[in-house]
Design a protein around this motif. Structure first.
Motif, PDB file in Angstrom:
ATOM      1  N   HIS A  88      35.842  50.724  45.535  1.00 41.91           N
ATOM      2  CA  HIS A  88      35.638  49.641  44.680  1.00 41.91           C
ATOM      3  C   HIS A  88      36.465  49.393  43.324  1.00 41.91           C
ATOM      4  O   HIS A  88      35.951  48.904  42.137  1.00 41.91           O
ATOM      5  N   SER A  89      37.554  49.863  43.468  1.00 45.50           N
ATOM      6  CA  SER A  89      38.574  49.871  42.349  1.00 45.50           C
ATOM      7  C   SER A  89      39.246  48.479  42.063  1.00 45.50           C
ATOM      8  O   SER A  89      39.521  47.685  43.051  1.00 45.50           O
TER       9      SER A  89
ATOM     10  N   ASN B  53      42.646  47.635  44.105  1.00 42.83           N
ATOM     11  CA  ASN B  53      42.672  46.875  45.501  1.00 42.83           C
ATOM     12  C   ASN B  53      42.747  45.245  45.278  1.00 42.83           C
ATOM     13  O   ASN B  53      41.926  44.765  45.100  1.00 42.83           O
TER      14      ASN B  53
ATOM     15  N   LYS C 135      38.070  44.403  46.192  1.00 41.17           N
ATOM     16  CA  LYS C 135      37.253  45.596  45.830  1.00 41.17           C
ATOM     17  C   LYS C 135      36.130  45.814  46.590  1.00 41.17           C
ATOM     18  O   LYS C 135      35.432  46.776  46.915  1.00 41.17           O
TER      19      LYS C 135
END
Length: 178
Positions: free
Chosen positions: A94-95, A98, A119
């Protein structure tokens, strides 16, 4: 005692003024304008056998480079490219790193790129992701991008996708055309 009467009178007058203003003030005129919108539809083609369009790394990072075409066939006119960097590893899934970049070269009189936040990628047959910005004709774009897998493939890495972009732009924003 006189000071208390003056104080109470001031409070009553202020309260009365607020109530009267609320009752007799004109309602704001709400404009029915909508934000400028653009809808575009393209295809992300699977890499050709033997190409280095997808590069999974040992740590689980996925770096890819694919072509955007007008139609679902590999022989359709190429209108741009899709590139991305995705880390589907726990902790990075969930960065904000991405991101999928779609770069367009003179498509429907537009040129530039769109950035899509990936994410919340779940690797389903259809994904709806957020558009978080762009460049050129797509500067300040927001909205959504719907990715739909075309046909059944052995893995998501080999799949082709239909992408529908629903883009919103700020009011009074003139997008440059090329």
């Amino acid at each position: 005692m006189l000071s208390r009467i003056i104080y109470c009178s001031a409070v009553v007058l202020a309260t009365t003024a607020v109530i009267l203003l609320a009752l007799f003030s004109p309602l704001p005129h709400w404009s029915s304008r909508t934000t400028p919108q653009t809808t575009l539809s393209f295809y992300i083609q699977q890499p050709q056998p033997g190409s280095s369009a997808v590069a999974p790394h040992s740590v689980g990072a996925l770096i890819f480079h694919r072509w955007l075409t007008e139609g679902p066939d590999n022989t359709s006119r190429v209108v741009g490219k899709a590139q991305g960097f995705i880390i589907p590893v726990e902790g990075f899934a969930h960065s904000a790193f991405n991101i999928i970049y779609l770069t367009f070269h003179h498509v429907h009189d537009y040129a530039g790129s769109v950035s899509i936040e990936a994410k919340k990628l779940a690797f389903k047959e259809e994904e709806e992701l957020s558009v978080v910005g762009g460049t050129g004709s797509f500067a300040f774009a927001t909205g959504n991008a719907v990715f739909a897998q075309i046909g059944r493939q052995a893995s998501n890495m080999e799949a082709s996708y239909h992408i529908k972009l629903n883009l919103d732009f700020p009011d009074n924003f003139e997008r440059p055309k090329f």
